[in-house]
Design a protein around this motif. Structure first.
Motif, PDB file in Angstrom:
ATOM      1  N   GLY A  28       0.793  -1.229   0.000  1.00 13.69           N
ATOM      2  CA  GLY A  28       0.000   0.000   0.000  1.00 13.69           C
ATOM      3  C   GLY A  28       0.818   1.267   0.000  1.00 13.69           C
ATOM      4  N   ILE A  29       2.120   1.145  -0.334  1.00  8.84           N
ATOM      5  CA  ILE A  29       2.997   2.324  -0.393  1.00  8.84           C
ATOM      6  C   ILE A  29       3.109   2.758  -1.846  1.00  8.84           C
ATOM      7  N   ASN A  30       2.583   3.926  -2.150  1.00 12.32           N
ATOM      8  CA  ASN A  30       2.491   4.381  -3.536  1.00 12.32           C
ATOM      9  C   ASN A  30       3.430   5.534  -3.882  1.00 12.32           C
ATOM     10  N   ARG A  31       4.039   6.139  -2.876  1.00 13.48           N
ATOM     11  CA  ARG A  31       4.911   7.288  -3.138  1.00 13.48           C
ATOM     12  C   ARG A  31       6.345   6.807  -3.374  1.00 13.48           C
ATOM     13  N   PHE A  32       6.586   6.337  -4.576  1.00 10.97           N
ATOM     14  CA  PHE A  32       7.943   5.926  -4.922  1.00 10.97           C
ATOM     15  C   PHE A  32       8.200   6.222  -6.391  1.00 10.97           C
ATOM     16  N   VAL A  33       9.472   6.350  -6.712  1.00 13.82           N
ATOM     17  CA  VAL A  33       9.902   6.576  -8.086  1.00 13.82           C
ATOM     18  C   VAL A  33      11.113   5.689  -8.349  1.00 13.82           C
ATOM     19  N   ILE A  34      11.228   5.194  -9.583  1.00 15.77           N
ATOM     20  CA  ILE A  34      12.374   4.385  -9.982  1.00 15.77           C
ATOM     21  C   ILE A  34      13.187   5.184 -10.998  1.00 15.77           C
ATOM     22  N   TYR A  35      14.466   5.371 -10.726  1.00 17.84           N
ATOM     23  CA  TYR A  35      15.363   6.047 -11.662  1.00 17.84           C
ATOM     24  C   TYR A  35      16.119   4.991 -12.464  1.00 17.84           C
ATOM     25  N   GLU A  36      15.981   5.029 -13.772  1.00 17.49           N
ATOM     26  CA  GLU A  36      16.591   4.049 -14.649  1.00 17.49           C
ATOM     27  C   GLU A  36      17.387   4.755 -15.740  1.00 17.49           C
ATOM     28  N   ARG A 100      11.558   6.797 -14.249  1.00 19.64           N
ATOM     29  CA  ARG A 100      12.185   7.890 -14.994  1.00 19.64           C
ATOM     30  C   ARG A 100      13.261   7.270 -15.898  1.00 19.64           C
ATOM     31  N   PHE A 101      12.868   6.904 -17.119  1.00 22.18           N
ATOM     32  CA  PHE A 101      13.827   6.300 -18.043  1.00 22.18           C
ATOM     33  C   PHE A 101      14.834   7.345 -18.529  1.00 22.18           C
TER      34      PHE A 101
END
Length: 509
Positions: A28-36, A100-101
């Protein structure tokens, strides 16, 4: 008490980064970002596209427990199929909109109980937790052969395959005899005009067939979901029994060694067999799994070259015996920097401590996931992780679960920041060093496992012991917790550290 809503940054959208992201969503944790930094998900499976590529861990084990795939084509799946699997999982869980590609994290600094991140695109952000999922083998290592730049044909690293190369009838050199070099030889032997394998060190080859899965079997896995769980748990049990051969001497180690030596005897030419015979124990280097290599290397158009490379000229490779090997292409199957981990990201922890300073004696991580002086920072597939011939998907799931449990405690206000103590890391590292001499990796060979201190930088126990370590309540004395309404009450907090229920369930396809 109301639950806080954490923000998380994940570096890398490969196998482990996707795993972490999905576990956050499931919690239920939705505040995340992936840097790729790349243009797609998949990490090593995106980058490696060479002929003959496959995963040397069974397909039904090399997958997430929460996303079993009933449609694997083979026992050991080809690389492009594994890439499709990870790409499909990212789509099913709606992760692409969170990635974030083309964005590389340049630096991250911990200040004011938060991580301040700067990227290659100029983006700046602040998060509560930072997770490195940069993988183990993602920085290609190319040899500095004199004259390499003068070669008139194609030359490239195996992880940067040039698909404009048509191997039919070409004279191709493969430099390197690890798993990648072995797979490329098997993939090119039939089509290349002449294939020369330049060997610095012979490898032990464990023979394993790679049968296709039948239509009936795939249909059964689609219609009976528990079959996927049964297959996964069966392979896990088998591999955990198998990996005991690495960590302790005994019957298992002798049996695997005997199989490797018997396989070598299938090479008919005594001189070729001599050249292919390693001078170290089987499994000291990462064991190469192949049922085809010895057949491929005995083909008339394949030549094993054991003379050292002296230099390269426009026409090809010159070995130290003075022979010129004329070539159309050179493939560098020369491996990766296995000790880079989160680097080259400039990571700055509490009080200005840099990761380079913390790791001046070599990379170390408490319980394989955290570093003293770097609060709220965790690593997937970090130093000392069990990476030897085991499903890294399973390791990533255990580490992601461990990290998630710390984030849950933060949600409940037990602390604002957490990091292991230097003393805890020293005790952990001392335990590893004490156990290492009994492992096969310390039996006397030069491998990519070897760290700066001359010892293997791997987990010296079984994967089952690693799983138990990560999913058991942490020792309160091993961590420094600051802030939060529950600071200093770590003993009580560990009582709420409960094993998660099984998450092995199907996902609608």
């Amino acid at each position: 008490m109301s639950s806080r809503n954490p923000s998380v940054a994940i570096i890398g959208a490969g196998m482990s980064g996707l795993c972490m992201a999905i576990r956050l969503l499931q919690a239920g944790i939705n505040r995340f970002v992936i840097y790729e930094k790349g243009s797609d998900v998949g990490g090593t499976w995106r980058d490696n596209t060479y002929p003959g590529l496959y995963c040397d861990v069974p397909s039904r084990f090399y997958q997430y427990t929460f996303a079993p795939d009933p449609d694997w084509s083979r026992f050991f799946s080809p690389g492009e199929e594994i890439q499709r699997y990870f790409s499909g999982v990212a789509d099913r869980y709606g992760l692409r909109g969170r990635i974030r590609f083309g964005t590389e994290v340049v630096s991250a600094e911990f200040a004011g109980d938060r991580w301040h991140i700067r990227t290659s695109t100029g983006e700046e952000s602040t998060v509560d937790f930072l997770v490195s999922a940069t993988g183990v083998l993602h920085h290609p290592r190319s040899p500095d052969f004199p004259g390499l730049e003068s070669f008139s044909g194609k030359v490239f690293h195996s992880a940067r395959w040039d698909h404009s190369l048509d191997p039919r009838g070409k004279r191709i050199a493969v430099v390197g005899t690890g798993s990648t070099g072995v797979q490329i030889v098997c993939g090119l032997a039939v089509t290349a005009g002449r294939l020369e394998l330049f060997q610095r060190t012979a490898q032990w080859i464990f023979p394993a067939p790679n049968p296709r899965y039948t239509t009936v079997g795939k249909r059964a896995h689609r219609s009976i979901p528990w079959l996927s769980r049964l297959a996964y748990m069966t392979y896990r049990a088998l591999f955990e029994a198998y990996t005991k051969a690495f960590t302790k001497p005994g019957l298992r180690r002798r049996f695997i060694a005997a199989v490797c030596r018997a396989n070598l005897r299938t090479v008919r030419d005594p001189e070729l067999r001599r050249k292919l015979t390693p001078d170290y124990q089987p499994m000291c280097k990462r064991l190469v799994i192949s049922g085809e290599f010895y057949r491929a290397v005995q083909r008339d158009n394949v030549q094993l070259v054991t003379d050292r490379i002296d230099h390269i000229e426009p026409r090809g490779i010159v070995t130290d015996d003075g022979e010129l090997h004329e070539l159309d292409a050179i493939v560098l199957a020369t491996g990766f920097d296995a000790h880079a981990y989160v680097r080259p990201v400039r990571l700055i922890g509490r009080d200005g401590l840099t990761l380079e300073e913390a790791w001046q004696d070599g990379p170390r991580a408490h319980n394989t996931v955290a570093v003293p002086g770097f609060p709220n920072f965790f690593m997937l597939m970090g130093p000392h992780s069990p990476v030897a011939n085991y499903a890294l998907t399973a390791i990533a799931e255990n580490q992601a679960e461990h990290i998630l449990r710390w984030i849950r405690r933060w949600q409940q206000g037990e602390f604002d920041s957490v990091a292991p103590t230097p003393q805890a890391l020293e005790r952990f590292h001392a335990t590893l060093r004490t156990a290492m001499p009994a492992t096969v990796w310390a039996s006397g060979c030069d491998s990519w496992y070897i760290g700066q201190d001359g010892l293997p930088e791997v987990w010296p126990f079984t994967p089952a012991e690693h799983r138990k370590l990560l999913l058991s309540p942490p020792d309160p004395a091993d961590y420094e917790l600051r802030g939060g309404t529950g600071a200093g009450q770590a003993v009580a907090a560990t009582a709420r550290w409960r094993p998660a229920p099984s998450r092995f369930r199907g996902v609608p396809r």
